[in-house]
Design a protein around this motif. Structure first.
Motif, PDB file in Angstrom:
ATOM      1  N   ALA A   1      43.015  26.490 107.278  1.00 31.34           N
ATOM      2  CA  ALA A   1      44.103  26.751 108.222  1.00 31.34           C
ATOM      3  C   ALA A   1      45.409  26.277 107.585  1.00 31.34           C
ATOM      4  O   ALA A   1      45.509  25.124 107.144  1.00 31.34           O
ATOM      5  CB  ALA A   1      43.854  26.019 109.535  1.00 31.34           C
ATOM      6  N   ILE A   2      46.404  27.163 107.518  1.00 27.51           N
ATOM      7  CA  ILE A   2      47.697  26.843 106.919  1.00 27.51           C
ATOM      8  C   ILE A   2      48.652  26.389 108.017  1.00 27.51           C
ATOM      9  O   ILE A   2      48.952  27.159 108.939  1.00 27.51           O
ATOM     10  CB  ILE A   2      48.299  28.061 106.187  1.00 27.51           C
ATOM     11  N   CYS A   3      49.124  25.163 107.922  1.00 27.73           N
ATOM     12  CA  CYS A   3      50.035  24.607 108.918  1.00 27.73           C
ATOM     13  C   CYS A   3      51.405  24.409 108.276  1.00 27.73           C
ATOM     14  O   CYS A   3      51.556  23.631 107.335  1.00 27.73           O
ATOM     15  CB  CYS A   3      49.487  23.271 109.431  1.00 27.73           C
ATOM     16  N   GLU A   4      52.433  25.104 108.791  1.00 27.07           N
ATOM     17  CA  GLU A   4      53.773  25.072 108.207  1.00 27.07           C
ATOM     18  C   GLU A   4      54.773  24.451 109.178  1.00 27.07           C
ATOM     19  O   GLU A   4      54.560  24.411 110.395  1.00 27.07           O
ATOM     20  CB  GLU A   4      54.238  26.498 107.861  1.00 27.07           C
ATOM     21  N   GLN A   5      55.894  23.977 108.628  1.00 24.35           N
ATOM     22  CA  GLN A   5      57.021  23.539 109.447  1.00 24.35           C
ATOM     23  C   GLN A   5      57.679  24.745 110.093  1.00 24.35           C
ATOM     24  O   GLN A   5      57.951  25.733 109.417  1.00 24.35           O
ATOM     25  CB  GLN A   5      58.048  22.796 108.581  1.00 24.35           C
ATOM     26  N   THR A   6      57.906  24.679 111.388  1.00 23.68           N
ATOM     27  CA  THR A   6      58.528  25.813 112.091  1.00 23.68           C
ATOM     28  C   THR A   6      59.925  25.460 112.607  1.00 23.68           C
ATOM     29  O   THR A   6      60.480  26.195 113.421  1.00 23.68           O
ATOM     30  CB  THR A   6      57.631  26.278 113.261  1.00 23.68           C
TER      31      THR A   6
ATOM     32  N   LYS B   1      58.598  20.071 114.038  1.00 26.12           N
ATOM     33  CA  LYS B   1      57.542  20.863 114.673  1.00 26.12           C
ATOM     34  C   LYS B   1      56.746  21.626 113.625  1.00 26.12           C
ATOM     35  O   LYS B   1      57.311  22.209 112.696  1.00 26.12           O
ATOM     36  CB  LYS B   1      58.151  21.847 115.674  1.00 26.12           C
ATOM     37  N   ARG B   2      55.411  21.623 113.762  1.00 27.55           N
ATOM     38  CA  ARG B   2      54.529  22.348 112.843  1.00 27.55           C
ATOM     39  C   ARG B   2      53.512  23.152 113.645  1.00 27.55           C
ATOM     40  O   ARG B   2      53.083  22.728 114.720  1.00 27.55           O
ATOM     41  CB  ARG B   2      53.790  21.390 111.904  1.00 27.55           C
ATOM     42  N   GLU B   3      53.131  24.304 113.076  1.00 30.09           N
ATOM     43  CA  GLU B   3      52.132  25.160 113.726  1.00 30.09           C
ATOM     44  C   GLU B   3      51.248  25.798 112.667  1.00 30.09           C
ATOM     45  O   GLU B   3      51.674  25.978 111.512  1.00 30.09           O
ATOM     46  CB  GLU B   3      52.808  26.277 114.537  1.00 30.09           C
ATOM     47  N   ILE B   4      50.032  26.167 113.096  1.00 36.32           N
ATOM     48  CA  ILE B   4      49.155  26.942 112.210  1.00 36.32           C
ATOM     49  C   ILE B   4      49.696  28.371 112.163  1.00 36.32           C
ATOM     50  O   ILE B   4      49.836  29.024 113.202  1.00 36.32           O
ATOM     51  CB  ILE B   4      47.703  26.930 112.714  1.00 36.32           C
TER      52      ILE B   4
ATOM     53  N   GLN C   1      50.511  14.108 115.374  1.00 31.54           N
ATOM     54  CA  GLN C   1      50.736  15.554 115.322  1.00 31.54           C
ATOM     55  C   GLN C   1      49.622  16.226 114.518  1.00 31.54           C
ATOM     56  O   GLN C   1      49.084  17.270 114.919  1.00 31.54           O
ATOM     57  CB  GLN C   1      52.093  15.855 114.685  1.00 31.54           C
ATOM     58  N   TYR C   2      49.252  15.628 113.384  1.00 37.34           N
ATOM     59  CA  TYR C   2      48.174  16.176 112.544  1.00 37.34           C
ATOM     60  C   TYR C   2      46.869  16.276 113.340  1.00 37.34           C
ATOM     61  O   TYR C   2      46.202  17.312 113.332  1.00 37.34           O
ATOM     62  CB  TYR C   2      47.978  15.300 111.306  1.00 37.34           C
ATOM     63  N   LEU C   3      46.502  15.198 114.020  1.00 37.87           N
ATOM     64  CA  LEU C   3      45.223  15.178 114.747  1.00 37.87           C
ATOM     65  C   LEU C   3      45.207  16.204 115.876  1.00 37.87           C
ATOM     66  O   LEU C   3      44.176  16.828 116.149  1.00 37.87           O
ATOM     67  CB  LEU C   3      44.972  13.777 115.304  1.00 37.87           C
ATOM     68  N   LYS C   4      46.356  16.385 116.518  1.00 41.98           N
ATOM     69  CA  LYS C   4      46.431  17.363 117.606  1.00 41.98           C
ATOM     70  C   LYS C   4      46.207  18.779 117.076  1.00 41.98           C
ATOM     71  O   LYS C   4      45.473  19.579 117.675  1.00 41.98           O
ATOM     72  CB  LYS C   4      47.790  17.259 118.297  1.00 41.98           C
ATOM     73  N   ILE C   5      46.828  19.100 115.933  1.00 44.21           N
ATOM     74  CA  ILE C   5      46.674  20.435 115.349  1.00 44.21           C
ATOM     75  C   ILE C   5      45.272  20.604 114.767  1.00 44.21           C
ATOM     76  O   ILE C   5      44.652  21.669 114.893  1.00 44.21           O
ATOM     77  CB  ILE C   5      47.757  20.674 114.278  1.00 44.21           C
ATOM     78  N   LYS C   6      44.748  19.542 114.160  1.00 45.92           N
ATOM     79  CA  LYS C   6      43.403  19.605 113.572  1.00 45.92           C
ATOM     80  C   LYS C   6      42.350  19.903 114.647  1.00 45.92           C
ATOM     81  O   LYS C   6      41.362  20.605 114.394  1.00 45.92           O
ATOM     82  CB  LYS C   6      43.084  18.284 112.861  1.00 45.92           C
ATOM     83  N   ALA C   7      42.569  19.421 115.865  1.00 46.38           N
ATOM     84  CA  ALA C   7      41.619  19.667 116.952  1.00 46.38           C
ATOM     85  C   ALA C   7      41.493  21.153 117.274  1.00 46.38           C
ATOM     86  O   ALA C   7      40.482  21.593 117.834  1.00 46.38           O
ATOM     87  CB  ALA C   7      42.044  18.896 118.198  1.00 46.38           C
ATOM     88  N   GLU C   8      42.510  21.952 116.911  1.00 46.87           N
ATOM     89  CA  GLU C   8      42.454  23.399 117.153  1.00 46.87           C
ATOM     90  C   GLU C   8      41.512  24.100 116.181  1.00 46.87           C
ATOM     91  O   GLU C   8      41.015  25.188 116.474  1.00 46.87           O
ATOM     92  CB  GLU C   8      43.859  24.008 117.013  1.00 46.87           C
TER      93      GLU C   8
ATOM     94  N   ASP D   1      36.495  23.460 112.428  1.00 42.16           N
ATOM     95  CA  ASP D   1      35.592  23.963 111.392  1.00 42.16           C
ATOM     96  C   ASP D   1      36.326  24.427 110.139  1.00 42.16           C
ATOM     97  O   ASP D   1      35.762  25.121 109.300  1.00 42.16           O
ATOM     98  CB  ASP D   1      34.746  25.119 111.941  1.00 42.16           C
ATOM     99  N   ALA D   2      37.612  24.049 109.994  1.00 47.27           N
ATOM    100  CA  ALA D   2      38.401  24.509 108.837  1.00 47.27           C
ATOM    101  C   ALA D   2      39.126  23.334 108.196  1.00 47.27           C
ATOM    102  O   ALA D   2      39.407  22.313 108.851  1.00 47.27           O
ATOM    103  CB  ALA D   2      39.416  25.559 109.277  1.00 47.27           C
ATOM    104  N   PHE D   3      39.418  23.472 106.905  1.00 51.55           N
ATOM    105  CA  PHE D   3      40.313  22.537 106.239  1.00 51.55           C
ATOM    106  C   PHE D   3      41.734  22.810 106.739  1.00 51.55           C
ATOM    107  O   PHE D   3      42.184  23.953 106.711  1.00 51.55           O
ATOM    108  CB  PHE D   3      40.273  22.719 104.724  1.00 51.55           C
ATOM    109  N   LEU D   4      42.446  21.762 107.172  1.00 49.34           N
ATOM    110  CA  LEU D   4      43.820  21.933 107.627  1.00 49.34           C
ATOM    111  C   LEU D   4      44.774  21.570 106.486  1.00 49.34           C
ATOM    112  O   LEU D   4      44.857  20.411 106.088  1.00 49.34           O
ATOM    113  CB  LEU D   4      44.095  21.057 108.851  1.00 49.34           C
ATOM    114  N   PHE D   5      45.474  22.590 105.960  1.00 52.76           N
ATOM    115  CA  PHE D   5      46.502  22.374 104.936  1.00 52.76           C
ATOM    116  C   PHE D   5      47.813  22.093 105.669  1.00 52.76           C
ATOM    117  O   PHE D   5      48.479  23.002 106.155  1.00 52.76           O
ATOM    118  CB  PHE D   5      46.636  23.600 104.030  1.00 52.76           C
ATOM    119  N   PHE D   6      48.180  20.795 105.741  1.00 52.76           N
ATOM    120  CA  PHE D   6      49.283  20.302 106.583  1.00 52.76           C
ATOM    121  C   PHE D   6      50.512  20.117 105.703  1.00 52.76           C
ATOM    122  O   PHE D   6      50.524  19.276 104.796  1.00 52.76           O
ATOM    123  CB  PHE D   6      48.842  18.970 107.206  1.00 52.76           C
TER     124      PHE D   6
END
Length: 858
Positions: free
Chosen positions: A85-90, A101-104, A10-17, A20-25
């Motif tokens: 990029a801020i990624c939160e639990q939705t 489920k998590r989204e930016i 899940q992390y890698l899939k969101i990181k691909a979006e 060029d940013a740090f993903l805060f997961f």
């Protein structure tokens, strides 16, 4: 991907979006980073790097930060030019099977910062987008997400495009992926380092209000590119964005970034600090909004005489109305940053304290209006008429929120009693219930005779009656129902207490939920009033800057300037505004500047440190002050309205782009000569340094002649080449002036006074003496100077100079000299390694050769 755990997949899939940013997961109470993000973040933030299993043989690098303190870490990354990029639990983990489920939910970039701690209170924070077109023109859109201000312009050349982006100090530039890569390179050389790609630039219905005033497709293109990028990164309402205002850079007095830097308008050359700049001198604003507007006015002085005179008239009115101005300053001090508040409301991150500040701000507006009308000044009265106090909004907030609310929103206790009937019922039940419990405690003490009996509450067991073990014997059998056993006490419950507990807890829970819902409704109501608040903010800002000009003008003894159409400069007893303030108790030496149609150029001579550069700068600053609508530092000032100001002052290498001091000087001179008009002001300080004497002198003279004969701009030209003073005989509109100095007991005394005619001496060695160079060196320099000034030495120098200067960088072609015709001096000169000698060694060698020449002559 199949070998990793579901969470890492899940992390890698969101990181691909967001590559060029740090993903805060978000994982629990932490924002975690993995793989390369973890390696880079641990280095940049200096936090511990760990590792975890991810379903593969080797462990995955990992580091994290607590979510409650993430803002500080994000601020550090943004300050270094990174994106987050801020990624939160939705989803609710309790209602989900498997991976939550998590989204930016938001991207934070250098140009889209909204946190107050990351923003300078009195500076705008712009993000810009540009689009290049086949005809060589560019459209530039920029907006400040924190205030909602948005503007767009069209420029004709790449040079103007770069100048404009540097002028607005854009924190981030949004480009098309097909844009000329040279643009990014040129901007990086000018200290802009954050770039993003957005190819989408189509119009959308959501953009309608922002694009309302844009009639040209080119302007719409850049604005849409910027809006698409902002929408993509922020993922929330942008209702606070104002209609994009189109503007033309020719509608203002234009100054390139180098000229602004040389004049130290918003920061000093040394140290890049605010203190010592023009904005530091002028900033007597009382609001953050006014401070930002002041900087914008300084960056873009007016050329429209009607607008200039409106501001000057208002400043004059405020100077005359001293007591009213003091009342205004006190009232403005209580006005919150309405512009940035509107942005925070739109983003949904205001709290109850923010709305109290808004209420208090709005309550100041009627007092401000009343004070303005009391001045009986027509221009000031117009300012009052344009203000909407938003009375209905202020009254609603007064009814709704207590004056000192808590910081958090989830705990309640910030809505006033009487605002909502349902909330009052819950509160009454809760309060009465607690009163009942206090009465029950007293009743039970009397009934049991146990004075230490108490009724308490905790989240696990609810309300309870607590009796110490020493007093358990006083209780009758079956009197209470046992609830909890402690080491030194027993806790009990009764059916009556249990029933009341349910009533109280339900009332408190429902009360808190209802308060938060009511606050959200309030926030939406304020959100609907954002356009009114932004209009009010603009008027308050303008009022603040005008009273600021009046305050500074009165304190510093400035006068109201007049403007003419015959290109005459008449400044009597003019002063450099910043230096005068820095000197404080010391008396500044004022100077006149008179230039008419018969005098287009002043050639200024005089020794170093005597004040030539200061004099030139004070003329330019006087013009700028007048054209932003402020009074000026002089006894009298009558000025033309300049369309552009060019300055070439001071020596500076541009090491990043590989340019020497002399090259920078020539490039700035070229820019001025290419763009100046008859209505421009040019300041050239010591043009021609950095090369041989006669090369420099020839260039300086050619530039003077070109400006005089072809450009016709008002020009102040300072020089150490005293030979140039003879140009006044050939150029009818050139006048010689000099900065006076005198000698007393062998020491130079600078008088800092501009007088007619050329200077008679350079005083360079005297200045070296003031710098405390060694006495033997000073004596030797005086001895050499006498030799150089001898007629025979001067003639020899002229003859040598006709050979030409050797290039330091090109291939040197030695002239073949027949050995049989070479004298000893010629052989000595040819054997010298000039490039390896220090200046002092060169002078000593020259002195030796001179003695040798005299010997051979005799």
């Amino acid at each position: 991907m199949k070998t990793y755990t579901p969470m890492i997949q899940q992390y890698l899939k969101i990181k691909a979006e967001v590559p060029d940013a740090f993903l805060f997961f978000r994982l629990g109470d932490f924002y975690e980073m993995f793989f390369d993000d973890a390696l880079k973040a641990s280095r940049e933030l200096e936090i511990t790097l760990t590792a975890r299993d991810g379903g593969v043989e080797e462990k995955i690098p990992m580091c994290g930060v607590p979510h409650h303190s993430a803002a500080g870490y994000i601020e550090q990354l943004i300050a270094k030019g990174f994106k987050v990029a801020i990624c939160e639990q939705t989803e609710d983990p309790k209602q989900t099977k498997g991976v939550v489920k998590r989204e930016i939910v938001q991207m934070i970039t250098p140009g889209t910062v909204m946190e107050a701690r990351s923003l300078e209170e009195k500076e705008n924070h712009y993000i810009a987008a540009l689009t290049g077109f086949e005809d060589g023109s560019f459209s530039i859109a920029h907006l400040d997400l924190s205030t909602g201000e948005s503007k767009v312009t069209l420029v004709e050349t790449l040079e103007e495009c770069i100048h404009e982006l540097v002028t607005i100090q854009a924190r981030e530039i949004v480009l098309s992926s097909e844009e000329n890569p040279e643009i990014e390179k040129m901007l990086r050389e000018r200290n802009i380092h954050s770039f993003s790609i957005m190819d989408e630039c189509s119009e959308e219905p959501a953009f309608k209000e922002v694009l309302l005033d844009l009639k040209q497709e080119k302007l719409t293109n850049a604005m849409c590119r910027l809006l698409h990028y902002t929408k993509l990164t922020q993922k929330r309402s942008l209702d606070h964005l104002q209609a994009a205002a189109p503007y033309q850079i020719d509608s203002f007095l234009r100054m390139d970034p180098n000229s602004k830097r040389n004049l130290e308008l918003t920061e000093t050359i040394r140290g890049n600090g605010k203190k010592g700049s023009l904005v530091w001198l002028l900033d007597e604003t009382m609001t953050a909004m006014g401070g930002r507007l002041l900087r914008r006015w300084i960056d873009r002085p007016l050329i429209n005489r009607t607008e200039i005179n409106f501001r000057l008239s208002a400043v004059e009115g405020f100077i005359e109305a001293y007591f009213e101005r003091q009342t205004l300053r006190d009232a403005l001090k209580e006005v919150y940053d309405l512009e940035r508040l509107a942005g925070r409301v739109a983003f949904g991150n205001v709290n109850a304290r923010d709305l109290v500040q808004l209420k208090k701000s709005l309550q100041q507006v009627p007092l401000i209006q009343q004070t303005l009308t009391q001045t009986e000044h027509p221009e000031i009265g117009k300012l009052a008429d344009k203000m909407d106090p938003c009375k209905d909004l202020a009254e609603m907030l007064e009814k709704a929120i207590i004056d000192q609310p808590p910081l958090g929103l989830k705990e309640g206790n910030y809505i006033k009693d009487g605002y909502n009937a349902e909330l009052d019922q819950y509160r009454d039940a809760g309060r009465n219930g607690k009163t009942w419990i206090a009465e029950l405690e007293q009743k039970e003490r009397q009934k049991t005779g146990i004075r230490s009996l108490k009724i308490g509450y905790n989240r696990v067991f609810g309300y309870y009656i607590e009796v110490t073990k020493a007093n358990l014997g006083a209780l009758q059998e079956g009197m209470y129902e046992r609830r909890q056993t402690l080491t030194n006490a027993e806790r009990f419950i009764t059916p009556e207490l249990k029933e009341k507990e349910e009533l109280i807890l339900q009332a408190e829970e429902k009360s808190t939920e209802l308060e938060y819902r009511l606050f959200q409704e309030l926030r939406e109501m304020v959100k609907n009033e954002i356009p009114r608040l932004q209009t009010l903010a603009q008027e308050v800002s303008r009022l603040d800057v005008l009273q600021c000009f009046a305050t500074v003008s009165e304190n510093q003894r400035y006068v109201k300037p007049e403007f003419n159409n015959d290109r005459t400069i008449l400044i009597e007893e003019g002063r450099h505004p910043v230096i005068e303030k820095v000197m404080d108790a010391q008396e500044y030496v004022p100077n006149n500047c008179k230039m008419s149609k018969e005098c287009e150029m002043l050639l200024i001579t005089g020794p170093n440190m005597s004040g030539k550069s200061t004099y030139m700068r004070q003329v330019a600053l006087t013009a700028i002050l007048g054209q932003i609508g402020c009074f000026v530092p002089a006894e009298k000032a009558n000025l033309p309205i300049f369309d552009r100001i060019f300055t070439r002052i001071g020596a500076a290498d541009d090491l990043v782009s590989g340019q020497s001091t002399f090259m920078v000087e020539m490039l700035e001179a070229r820019h001025a000569l290419a763009h100046a008009t008859q209505n421009s002001l040019i300041l050239f300080d010591e043009i021609g340094r950095g090369t041989s004497t006669y090369d420099g002198m020839a260039l300086a003279q050619a530039i003077i002649e070109h400006v005089h004969n072809k450009v016709g701009a008002k020009t102040l030209f300072s020089t150490h080449y005293h030979e140039l003073v003879d140009l006044s005989k050939e150029l009818e509109k050139l006048v010689n002036v000099h900065v006076a100095a005198t000698e007393q007991d062998g020491h130079v005394v600078f008088l800092h006074k501009i007088k007619k005619g050329p200077a008679d001496k350079s005083y360079g060695i005297h200045v070296a003496k003031l710098a405390n160079l060694p006495s033997p060196l000073i004596e030797r320099a005086n001895e050499l100077l006498k030799g150089f000034e001898a007629p025979s030495a001067k003639q020899e120098l002229r003859e040598q100079d006709t050979v030409g200067q050797l290039s330091l960088f090109g291939e040197v072609k030695e002239k073949k000299v027949k050995k049989q015709n070479q004298s000893r001096i010629q052989r000595e000169v040819l054997n010298l390694d000039v490039l390896e000698m220090t200046p002092l060694e060169a002078l000593n060698e020259l002195y030796r050769l001179q003695k040798l020449a005299k010997t051979e002559t005799n």
